[in-house]
Design a protein around this motif. Structure first.
Motif, short mmCIF file in Angstrom:
data_model
loop_
_atom_site.label_atom_id
_atom_site.label_comp_id
_atom_site.label_asym_id
_atom_site.label_seq_id
_atom_site.Cartn_x
_atom_site.Cartn_y
_atom_site.Cartn_z
N ALA A 132 -7.65 0.79 26.94
CA ALA A 132 -7.58 1.74 25.83
C ALA A 132 -7.25 0.95 24.56
CB ALA A 132 -6.52 2.80 26.10
N ILE A 133 -8.05 1.14 23.50
CA ILE A 133 -7.92 0.34 22.28
C ILE A 133 -7.79 1.24 21.06
CG2 ILE A 133 -9.08 -1.32 20.76
CD1 ILE A 133 -10.52 -2.43 23.17
N VAL A 134 -6.87 0.88 20.16
CA VAL A 134 -6.83 1.51 18.85
C VAL A 134 -7.13 0.42 17.81
CG1 VAL A 134 -4.34 1.16 18.47
CG2 VAL A 134 -5.53 3.01 17.28
N GLN A 135 -7.94 0.80 16.86
CA GLN A 135 -8.34 -0.13 15.81
C GLN A 135 -7.98 0.51 14.47
OE1 GLN A 135 -12.53 -0.51 15.42
NE2 GLN A 135 -12.44 -2.11 13.85
N ALA A 136 -6.95 -0.01 13.80
CA ALA A 136 -6.46 0.56 12.55
C ALA A 136 -6.75 -0.41 11.41
CB ALA A 136 -4.97 0.84 12.66
N GLY A 137 -7.96 -0.31 10.87
CA GLY A 137 -8.34 -1.17 9.75
C GLY A 137 -8.64 -2.60 10.13
N HIS A 138 -8.52 -2.93 11.39
CA HIS A 138 -8.70 -4.30 11.88
C HIS A 138 -10.18 -4.53 12.22
CE1 HIS A 138 -5.94 -7.53 12.81
NE2 HIS A 138 -6.61 -7.85 13.90
N VAL B 96 -16.39 -3.45 19.91
CA VAL B 96 -15.92 -2.12 20.29
C VAL B 96 -14.86 -1.65 19.30
CG1 VAL B 96 -16.38 -2.56 22.72
CG2 VAL B 96 -14.12 -3.10 21.79
N GLY B 97 -14.46 -0.37 19.46
CA GLY B 97 -13.45 0.20 18.58
C GLY B 97 -14.02 1.31 17.74
N SER B 98 -13.13 2.17 17.22
CA SER B 98 -13.57 3.33 16.45
C SER B 98 -13.13 3.29 15.01
CB SER B 98 -13.03 4.61 17.12
OG SER B 98 -11.61 4.52 17.28
N GLY B 99 -12.71 2.13 14.52
CA GLY B 99 -12.31 2.01 13.12
C GLY B 99 -10.94 2.61 12.88
N GLY B 100 -10.71 3.15 11.69
CA GLY B 100 -9.43 3.75 11.36
C GLY B 100 -8.80 3.14 10.13
N TYR B 101 -7.84 3.88 9.54
CA TYR B 101 -7.16 3.42 8.34
C TYR B 101 -6.10 2.37 8.66
CZ TYR B 101 -9.15 7.55 6.06
OH TYR B 101 -10.00 8.49 5.57
N PRO B 102 -5.82 1.46 7.74
CA PRO B 102 -4.69 0.54 7.93
C PRO B 102 -3.39 1.33 8.06
CG PRO B 102 -6.12 -0.26 6.18
CD PRO B 102 -6.59 1.13 6.52
N ILE B 103 -2.40 0.71 8.62
CA ILE B 103 -1.11 1.36 8.85
C ILE B 103 -0.19 1.12 7.65
CG2 ILE B 103 0.97 1.26 10.28
CD1 ILE B 103 -0.89 0.73 12.65
N GLY B 104 0.42 2.22 7.19
CA GLY B 104 1.31 2.14 6.04
C GLY B 104 0.61 2.36 4.72
N THR C 14 8.03 0.21 1.83
CA THR C 14 7.44 -1.00 1.25
C THR C 14 6.01 -0.71 0.83
OG1 THR C 14 6.77 -3.28 1.74
CG2 THR C 14 6.76 -1.74 3.58
N GLU C 15 5.52 -1.47 -0.13
CA GLU C 15 4.13 -1.32 -0.54
C GLU C 15 3.20 -2.14 0.36
OE1 GLU C 15 3.76 -2.30 -4.64
OE2 GLU C 15 5.06 -0.67 -5.32
N THR C 16 3.78 -2.86 1.27
CA THR C 16 2.99 -3.67 2.19
C THR C 16 2.43 -2.80 3.32
OG1 THR C 16 4.40 -5.58 1.74
CG2 THR C 16 3.02 -5.69 3.71
N TYR C 17 1.19 -3.01 3.67
CA TYR C 17 0.58 -2.33 4.80
C TYR C 17 -0.02 -3.38 5.73
CZ TYR C 17 -3.80 -3.18 2.29
OH TYR C 17 -4.84 -3.78 1.65
N PHE C 18 -0.51 -2.95 6.88
CA PHE C 18 -1.10 -3.92 7.80
C PHE C 18 -2.20 -3.27 8.62
CE2 PHE C 18 2.42 -1.99 10.11
CZ PHE C 18 1.93 -1.79 11.39
N THR C 19 -3.07 -4.11 9.15
CA THR C 19 -4.11 -3.65 10.07
C THR C 19 -3.70 -4.03 11.48
OG1 THR C 19 -5.42 -5.68 9.90
CG2 THR C 19 -5.87 -3.93 8.29
N LEU C 20 -4.23 -3.29 12.45
CA LEU C 20 -3.80 -3.48 13.83
C LEU C 20 -4.96 -3.27 14.79
CD1 LEU C 20 -1.54 -3.49 16.14
CD2 LEU C 20 -1.51 -0.99 15.81
N ALA C 21 -5.01 -4.12 15.81
CA ALA C 21 -5.84 -3.87 16.99
C ALA C 21 -4.91 -4.00 18.18
CB ALA C 21 -6.99 -4.86 17.09
N TYR C 22 -4.83 -2.92 18.96
CA TYR C 22 -3.90 -2.91 20.10
C TYR C 22 -4.65 -2.44 21.33
CZ TYR C 22 -0.32 -1.07 23.27
OH TYR C 22 0.43 -0.78 24.38
#
Length: 426
Positions: A306-312, A327-335, A287-295
């Protein structure tokens, strides 16, 4: 008495007859001779003609069988042609009746008076046959345009009714879709030994692209996530439904964050989860759809998180003392990028601390001037409501966001609030 000259061969041609076919003209005059002359002249041009000897008689005829065009004398005993015209216009008939006043008056004021009450045209006595035909032809053109507009309006109304029916059907489906999407977050508040979790989900439309949730990893750990799918509407909502299955707390065997560990479950590191989701979205979902995530993977005993920040947006920590940290280290959106790598950031929550994962519908919310709330605005807002807890905290936050945006939310708003107390059983 005024006379009309006519040439039957000239008046009654096939073209004129075809144009006149079906039209009905009512001649109104208290002079029987004048009526007969007019009726004869008009009939030879192919029109159906009716006659009335008074305005009262003509008005009664118009009520039961309205004509297409009226030619009425102005000066008549009883009701005048002017009064007849006014009464006819007051009837609000379904079809427009073209009205020609037959008069000897030629003064501008008299003509203006006739136009004011609704007359369309005038014939000045004595009337020539050529002028009569020309005025009737002009009326024909007006009536033809009026009928065409009415037919087009009827078709347009029918089309609009059909579209309204389709819209109502779609609206009903979207309302059901909204209920289904809201059901993805069945519990808006969950209490665990060591932490309480409150969830906020408010789409900007019927359905949205945000998703929040919490699941238990084991008796001492929980996973909390905040997702924001690109775009809005049905496509984004369908993506959130798929992602809800990937991070389900009710079917742990399908939860991508969990891994089998003996008789129970452990969890992937947050950065590994983000990488796995990235591969699945790019290779399997196509899909051309992507998403951001904080987990966040939270230890309910030690507070180690423990936190991952993916474009969120950067998660916010409201410390027990009132300070707010991001907090968080940034990161690219998923997909979005094949092979993207992610980093896990670690923090420690102390009793009384609160961790807030939020979508950019909050941090990027503009005020009336267009200025975004941003981290500093959120910091101040969280400080103002720090005495509120749980769902009350989220309600107070939404109240302030409503005031800031004047109730106009262009983006979905969502968040997950974790209030850490510690003390989970080891």
């Amino acid at each position: 008495m005024n006379s009309l000259s006519y040439n039957p061969a000239r008046d009654f041609t096939p073209a004129v007859a075809a144009s006149a076919a079906g039209r009905r003209i009512l001649v109104v005059d208290d002079s029987r001779v004048q009526r007969k002359i007019l009726v004869s002249q008009i009939a030879r041009s192919g029109y159906r003609v009716a006659e009335a000897g008074s305005a009262e008689e003509a008005l009664a005829t118009c009520r039961t069988d309205p004509p297409d065009l009226v030619i009425s004398d102005w000066m008549m005993p009883g009701m005048s042609g002017l009064d007849f015209c006014k009464a006819l216009r007051a009837m609000n008939a379904d079809a427009y009746v073209y009205f020609i006043l037959l008069t000897s008056k030629s003064e501008t004021a008299e003509v203006a008076m006739g136009l004011d009450v609704g007359a369309d045209d005038f014939l000045t006595k004595p009337v020539s046959g050529d002028e009569l035909r020309a005025r009737i032809a002009a009326g024909e053109r007006i009536l033809r345009v009026e009928r065409e507009l009415k037919d087009k309006n009827r078709l347009l109304t029918s089309a609009l009714d059909e579209l309204q029916g389709l819209y109502d059907s779609i609206n009903r489906d979207l309302l059901e879709a909204r209920k289904l999407q809201q059901s993805l977050v069945r519990e808006r508040f969950r209490s665990f030994p060591g932490a309480d979790v409150a969830l906020l989900l408010r789409p900007s439309g019927h359905v949205g692209g945000d998703l929040v949730g919490v699941f238990q990893i084991n008796e001492n750990r929980i996973g909390v996530f905040s997702i924001d799918v690109s775009g809005h509407g049905i496509t984004s909502a369908l993506m959130t439904a798929r992602l809800a299955g990937f991070l389900s707390g009710t079917t742990p065997e399908q939860n991508l964050a969990l891994v089998q560990a003996g008789d129970g479950y452990g969890a992937r590191a947050p950065d590994e989860l983000a990488s796995l989701l990235n591969r699945i979205v790019l290779r399997e979902l196509q899909t051309e759809t992507y998403f951001t995530l904080a987990y966040a993977d939270i230890d309910l005993v030690s507070g180690r998180t423990a936190i991952v920040q993916a474009g969120h947006p950067h998660p916010a920590v409201l410390r027990a003392g009132g300070g707010v940290e991001f907090v968080g280290s940034g990161g690219y959106p998923i997909g979005l990028i094949e092979g993207a790598t992610y980093q896990t950031a670690e923090i420690t929550l102390n009793p009384g601390d609160r961790l807030f994962l939020m979508s950019d519908g909050i941090t990027e919310l503009p005020d009336a001037s267009g200025a975004e709330l941003g981290q500093e605005g959120l910091r101040a807002m969280m400080g103002d409501i720090r005495d509120c807890t749980g769902q009350g905290f989220l309600d107070a936050l939404m109240q302030r966001l409503d005031t800031l945006s004047e109730g106009d939310f262009a983006d979905d708003v969502s968040g997950a609030l974790i209030e850490f107390s510690g003390g989970a059983a080891g």
